[in-house]
Design a protein around this motif. Structure first.
Motif, PDB file in Angstrom:
ATOM      1  N   LEU A   1      27.512-118.125  -7.146  1.00  0.00           N
ATOM      2  CA  LEU A   1      26.974-117.167  -6.243  1.00  0.00           C
ATOM      3  C   LEU A   1      25.878-116.331  -7.151  1.00  0.00           C
ATOM      4  N   LEU A   2      26.086-115.984  -8.357  1.00  0.00           N
ATOM      5  CA  LEU A   2      25.291-114.962  -9.153  1.00  0.00           C
ATOM      6  C   LEU A   2      24.180-115.881  -9.304  1.00  0.00           C
ATOM      7  N   GLU A   3      23.985-117.274  -9.406  1.00  0.00           N
ATOM      8  CA  GLU A   3      23.091-118.093 -10.021  1.00  0.00           C
ATOM      9  C   GLU A   3      22.239-118.295  -8.653  1.00  0.00           C
ATOM     10  N   THR A   4      22.519-117.938  -7.407  1.00  0.00           N
ATOM     11  CA  THR A   4      21.951-118.467  -6.141  1.00  0.00           C
ATOM     12  C   THR A   4      21.233-117.208  -5.544  1.00  0.00           C
ATOM     13  N   VAL A   5      22.111-116.143  -5.286  1.00  0.00           N
ATOM     14  CA  VAL A   5      21.730-114.943  -4.351  1.00  0.00           C
ATOM     15  C   VAL A   5      20.958-114.013  -5.158  1.00  0.00           C
ATOM     16  N   PRO A   6      19.945-113.216  -4.281  1.00  0.00           N
ATOM     17  CA  PRO A   6      19.037-112.323  -5.084  1.00  0.00           C
ATOM     18  C   PRO A   6      20.226-110.958  -5.676  1.00  0.00           C
ATOM     19  N   PRO A   7      19.685-110.441  -6.621  1.00  0.00           N
ATOM     20  CA  PRO A   7      20.486-109.515  -7.069  1.00  0.00           C
ATOM     21  C   PRO A   7      20.449-108.187  -6.139  1.00  0.00           C
ATOM     22  N   ALA A   8      21.550-107.179  -6.192  1.00  0.00           N
ATOM     23  CA  ALA A   8      21.610-105.922  -5.621  1.00  0.00           C
ATOM     24  C   ALA A   8      21.310-106.187  -3.929  1.00  0.00           C
ATOM     25  N   PRO A   9      21.846-107.037  -3.486  1.00  0.00           N
ATOM     26  CA  PRO A   9      21.776-106.962  -1.878  1.00  0.00           C
ATOM     27  C   PRO A   9      22.350-105.932  -1.436  1.00  0.00           C
ATOM     28  N   ASP A  10      22.116-105.265   0.029  1.00  0.00           N
ATOM     29  CA  ASP A  10      22.258-104.383   0.658  1.00  0.00           C
ATOM     30  C   ASP A  10      23.689-104.598   1.058  1.00  0.00           C
ATOM     31  N   LEU A  11      23.925-105.765   1.384  1.00  0.00           N
ATOM     32  CA  LEU A  11      25.674-106.076   2.100  1.00  0.00           C
ATOM     33  C   LEU A  11      25.913-107.496   1.676  1.00  0.00           C
ATOM     34  N   ALA A  12      27.184-107.426   1.370  1.00  0.00           N
ATOM     35  CA  ALA A  12      27.715-108.852   1.075  1.00  0.00           C
ATOM     36  C   ALA A  12      29.164-109.041   1.856  1.00  0.00           C
ATOM     37  N   ILE A  13      28.976-109.990   2.490  1.00  0.00           N
ATOM     38  CA  ILE A  13      30.285-110.387   3.249  1.00  0.00           C
ATOM     39  C   ILE A  13      30.880-111.786   2.834  1.00  0.00           C
ATOM     40  N   GLY A  14      32.445-111.726   2.582  1.00  0.00           N
ATOM     41  CA  GLY A  14      32.922-112.883   2.046  1.00  0.00           C
ATOM     42  C   GLY A  14      34.296-112.973   2.958  1.00  0.00           C
ATOM     43  N   HIS A  15      34.411-114.374   3.371  1.00  0.00           N
ATOM     44  CA  HIS A  15      35.671-114.593   4.202  1.00  0.00           C
ATOM     45  C   HIS A  15      36.578-115.420   3.334  1.00  0.00           C
ATOM     46  N   SER A  16      37.979-115.126   3.133  1.00  0.00           N
ATOM     47  CA  SER A  16      39.021-116.029   2.720  1.00  0.00           C
ATOM     48  C   SER A  16      38.690-116.135   1.374  1.00  0.00           C
ATOM     49  N   LEU A  17      38.678-117.628   0.862  1.00  0.00           N
ATOM     50  CA  LEU A  17      38.398-117.840  -0.695  1.00  0.00           C
ATOM     51  C   LEU A  17      36.846-117.247  -0.979  1.00  0.00           C
ATOM     52  N   GLY A  18      36.075-117.207  -0.060  1.00  0.00           N
ATOM     53  CA  GLY A  18      34.682-116.838  -0.162  1.00  0.00           C
ATOM     54  C   GLY A  18      34.567-115.251  -0.787  1.00  0.00           C
TER      55      GLY A  18
ATOM     56  N   MET B   1      25.209-123.489 -11.151  1.00  0.00           N
ATOM     57  CA  MET B   1      24.817-124.545 -10.039  1.00  0.00           C
ATOM     58  C   MET B   1      24.351-123.576  -9.071  1.00  0.00           C
ATOM     59  N   ARG B   2      23.066-123.802  -8.344  1.00  0.00           N
ATOM     60  CA  ARG B   2      22.406-123.239  -7.333  1.00  0.00           C
ATOM     61  C   ARG B   2      22.859-123.738  -6.013  1.00  0.00           C
ATOM     62  N   LEU B   3      23.244-122.875  -5.265  1.00  0.00           N
ATOM     63  CA  LEU B   3      23.934-123.460  -3.783  1.00  0.00           C
ATOM     64  C   LEU B   3      22.915-123.477  -2.862  1.00  0.00           C
ATOM     65  N   ALA B   4      23.307-124.263  -1.699  1.00  0.00           N
ATOM     66  CA  ALA B   4      22.203-124.606  -0.760  1.00  0.00           C
ATOM     67  C   ALA B   4      22.492-123.275   0.135  1.00  0.00           C
ATOM     68  N   THR B   5      21.538-122.856   0.891  1.00  0.00           N
ATOM     69  CA  THR B   5      21.504-121.752   1.574  1.00  0.00           C
ATOM     70  C   THR B   5      20.863-121.948   2.957  1.00  0.00           C
ATOM     71  N   ARG B   6      21.319-120.952   3.785  1.00  0.00           N
ATOM     72  CA  ARG B   6      20.617-120.909   5.112  1.00  0.00           C
ATOM     73  C   ARG B   6      20.171-119.501   5.489  1.00  0.00           C
ATOM     74  N   VAL B   7      19.249-119.110   6.024  1.00  0.00           N
ATOM     75  CA  VAL B   7      18.689-117.920   6.148  1.00  0.00           C
ATOM     76  C   VAL B   7      18.452-117.361   7.861  1.00  0.00           C
ATOM     77  N   TRP B   8      18.832-116.351   8.076  1.00  0.00           N
ATOM     78  CA  TRP B   8      18.439-115.949   9.368  1.00  0.00           C
ATOM     79  C   TRP B   8      17.532-114.580   9.237  1.00  0.00           C
ATOM     80  N   GLY B   9      16.505-114.230   9.869  1.00  0.00           N
ATOM     81  CA  GLY B   9      15.835-112.998  10.087  1.00  0.00           C
ATOM     82  C   GLY B   9      14.915-112.843   8.964  1.00  0.00           C
TER      83      GLY B   9
END
Length: 228
Positions: free
Chosen positions: A70-87, A1-9
């Motif tokens: 997540l793997l279906e949605t975000v670009p591979p090899a990001p410089d940083l990944a932050i997850g909270h709790s279940l995320g 499933m491709r997830l909805a996203t929001r982008v800053w910067g």
């Protein structure tokens, strides 16, 4: 499933943010812009059953399914990944294939613990005032965003809490920081010491509760010093 996203910067580096249960990508509103200001394109997802992502196509709510999304949605090899709790649980499972340069786990939900699942589901119907009382350190804008997020949250996603991956038994797949509440019910001092013995870095944000980045945005960002 491709997830909805929001982008800053629009920076040259990429950071991926993964929220916890019940909320959505708006949970990062107070910390994503400062991260973007440090030269990142910040991409925050709405997990399935949360925000604008919908409920998917009948797949069960498990951290493994969330990791696949997540793997279906975000670009591979990001410089940083932050997850909270279940995320963070979803991020932990995604890391071997995500291949990010470094990861930050904010008060991660890795270990099963006794929970009143009916009470968790009932949060779906919490009022603004009830949320305000439950989260005294949050900004009013965060209370409003959380109240709005509950309208799209699927309470069946609490099923994922029965399938948490457990405390990692090996060194992290990538350089990793575990940023903890004070005190943390998810990773108490003894498990935190075990993690450090296995090559994980840990820090605590003094006085912050489980949702560290909303309880103390400044302390959260300070806790990331040297990792951005």
């Amino acid at each position: 499933m491709r997830l909805a996203t929001r982008v800053w910067g629009t920076g040259p580096r990429t950071a991926v943010l993964v929220h916890g249960i019940m909320t959505d990508s708006h949970t990062w509103n107070r910390v994503a812009p400062p991260v973007a200001d440090r030269g990142y394109r910040v991409i925050a997802v709405d997990l399935r059953g949360h925000g604008a992502s919908g409920h998917g196509h009948g797949a069960p709510y498990t951290p493994a399914v969330l990791a696949a999304d997540l793997l279906e949605t975000v670009p591979p090899a990001p410089d940083l990944a932050i997850g909270h709790s279940l995320g963070s649980a979803a991020l932990l499972l995604a890391l071997p294939r995500l291949r990010c340069a470094r990861a930050i786990h904010c008060d991660p939900a890795w270990v099963n613990r006794p929970r009143d699942l009916a009470a968790l589901r009932a949060v779906k119907y919490a009022t603004w005032r009830e949320l305000r009382a439950e989260h005294p350190l949050w900004h009013d804008e965060d209370i409003t965003a959380e109240h709005r997020a509950l309208t799209t949250w699927d309470p069946d996603s609490v099923d994922a809490l029965a399938h948490l991956p457990g405390l990692p038994t090996a060194a992290p797949a990538v350089p990793s920081l575990v940023l903890l509440a004070d005190p943390s019910e998810r990773i108490p001092p003894a498990p935190a010491a075990t993690l450090r013995s296995r090559g994980w870095h840990t820090r605590t944000v003094d006085g912050a509760g489980h949702t560290v980045h909303r309880d103390d945005p400044t302390g959260f960002l300070y806790g990331l010093s040297g990792w951005l």
